[in-house]
Design an enzyme around this catalytic site. Structure first.
Site, PDB file in Angstrom:
ATOM      1  N   HIS A 112      33.682  40.033  44.961  1.00 48.42           N
ATOM      2  CA  HIS A 112      33.224  39.972  43.486  1.00 48.42           C
ATOM      3  C   HIS A 112      33.395  41.432  42.860  1.00 48.42           C
ATOM      4  CE1 HIS A 112      31.503  35.638  43.344  1.00 48.42           C
ATOM      5  NE2 HIS A 112      32.524  35.819  42.673  1.00 48.42           N
ATOM      6  N   GLU A 117      38.285  38.890  49.644  1.00 40.61           N
ATOM      7  CA  GLU A 117      38.769  38.804  48.159  1.00 40.61           C
ATOM      8  C   GLU A 117      38.187  39.700  47.187  1.00 40.61           C
ATOM      9  OE1 GLU A 117      38.609  35.338  44.624  1.00 40.61           O
ATOM     10  OE2 GLU A 117      37.847  34.813  46.766  1.00 40.61           O
ATOM     11  N   GLU A 137      43.097  37.525  40.505  1.00 39.94           N
ATOM     12  CA  GLU A 137      42.567  36.723  39.474  1.00 39.94           C
ATOM     13  C   GLU A 137      42.411  37.230  38.131  1.00 39.94           C
ATOM     14  OE1 GLU A 137      37.838  36.595  39.987  1.00 39.94           O
ATOM     15  OE2 GLU A 137      38.893  36.139  41.682  1.00 39.94           O
ATOM     16  N   HIS A 147      43.620  31.012  41.690  1.00 37.36           N
ATOM     17  CA  HIS A 147      42.383  31.230  41.413  1.00 37.36           C
ATOM     18  C   HIS A 147      41.840  29.890  40.641  1.00 37.36           C
ATOM     19  CE1 HIS A 147      39.169  33.121  38.523  1.00 37.36           C
ATOM     20  NE2 HIS A 147      38.677  33.361  39.757  1.00 37.36           N
TER      21      HIS A 147
END
Length: 379
Positions: free
Chosen positions: A189, A213, A239, A289
């Site tokens: 994140h 990610e 994303e 995504h």
């Protein structure tokens, strides 16, 4: 056939669009700009004034016309364009009585492997979530953060050594819970600096994550490339970007091993197919995504059906439960860790007739997490 109405629909925490035609065919799409749906809704209405009276089958032309008419874009605009594009493909499929993917080259697969969302504000909940997903037959789990999904109202603080050692141990626990038959997809994140991301990557390499990610903020592509050059774990990102040009720059820098276009923000099916082709040229996989609603999932499956370099599909939490399962007439089916790609016309899914009445809009408020010293942190 002409477009007669472009109707944005705010349902629960999602923004859909319904495009109507004089032939009685309607198409649905979804905007992926989840934090700024009010702005995206206004953009849908603006684009709608152009589209009324136009032929819905001129999809590429309309995409170029809307994308290039003004000098400024951004995520809210691209979410609107994406939603409309998906709806136009839905109309085209219904018009020709075929799935949308049939118009984009035909199917190369009939089901799409998924990774299931595992969430929790404690380590115990995350570990139990991994075990539960494995027992349900999923072969991959994701949205799996080593930093917990804590409430944004809680001020953040950790020393560097505690942050790194605790995160490394978390991934160790996830791997033990998953065993060797389930892939773990580690979600950062964008919470780390490049230096921190490299330290953590080296600490978790032995647990063989399928991908790492968004280890850092996506704005500086060179920083992502630097991280990728220092780890053997495949980087997954994309994303928060939304053009073939941005994805090409990522790929050119060898900064990504799995691209993550959001079909509902990266230009719909039209543009996402092009992003996938760019990735294919460099042997890079595609992981769409998808933290959104069921229309997004259906659109992602149309892409997964027709591209050779599809890797795995994000399958968001709650897809099989209300309100998501009741927003649409017939939810998509998952079997043994795979979503079955629908073979109905268009994108294969329809909004429930009473979705708008049953699930009124739930706008998101602005809330950003703070450090104990009062500064902003990313989560």
């Amino acid at each position: 056939m002409k477009i007669t109405k472009v109707e944005p629909l705010s349902v629960d925490r999602f923004l859909f669009v319904k495009v109507h035609t004089d032939a009685g065919i309607t198409g649905i799409g979804e905007s992926g700009t989840w934090g700024f749906l009010e702005a995206s809704k206004a953009a849908i209405e603006k684009f709608g004034r152009y589209l009324v009276g136009e032929d819905p089958l001129r999809i590429e032309h309309h995409w170029q016309y809307m994308y290039r008419f003004a000098h400024f874009r951004g995520a809210a605009i691209m979410g609107a364009l994406s939603a409309i594009d998906i709806a136009l493909w839905d109309i085209a499929g219904k018009h020709f009585d075929v799935p949308a993917y049939q118009l984009m080259g035909g199917a190369v697969r009939d089901k799409a492997r998924v990774y299931y969302h595992v969430l929790g504000d404690t380590r115990e909940k995350l570990v139990e979530g991994v075990k539960a997903a494995r027992e349900e037959g999923f072969t991959a789990v994701g949205h799996l953060t080593p930093f917990l999904d804590e409430d944004r109202s809680i001020p953040y603080f950790k020393t560097h050594v505690d942050k790194m050692e605790d995160a490394i141990d978390a991934v160790r626990q996830y791997r033990e819970a998953a065993g060797d038959n389930v892939d773990i997809c580690v979600e950062i994140h964008r919470q780390l600096t490049p230096a921190e991301a490299i330290v953590l990557a080296k600490g978790i390499e032995e647990f063989h994550p399928m991908f790492y990610e968004d280890p850092t903020l996506p704005d500086n592509l060179d920083a992502m490339a630097f991280i990728a050059s220092k780890t053997s774990i495949p980087i997954a990102t994309g994303e928060r970007i939304h053009s073939i040009h941005e994805f090409q720059m990522l790929l050119q820098r060898n900064a990504v091993q799995y691209v993550r276009p959001d079909v509902c923000m990266a230009g719909g099916l039209t543009h996402s197919k092009k992003i996938a082709a760019l990735a294919e040229a460099q042997y890079v996989g595609v992981i769409p995504h998808n933290p959104l609603g069921p229309v997004s999932t259906a659109a992602c499956l149309q892409l997964a059906a027709c591209i050779p370099n599809f890797a795995i599909q994000e399958y968001p939490l709650g897809e099989r439960e209300p309100p998501k399962s009741e927003i649409v007439k017939t939810p998509l089916q998952v079997e043994n860790g795979f979503l079955i790609i629908p073979d109905g016309p268009g994108i294969g899914i329809e909004l429930a007739d009473d979705a708008l009445e049953r699930f009124p809009e739930k706008p998101r408020e602005v809330e950003t997490r703070l450090h104990v010293d009062g500064s902003v942190v990313d989560q």
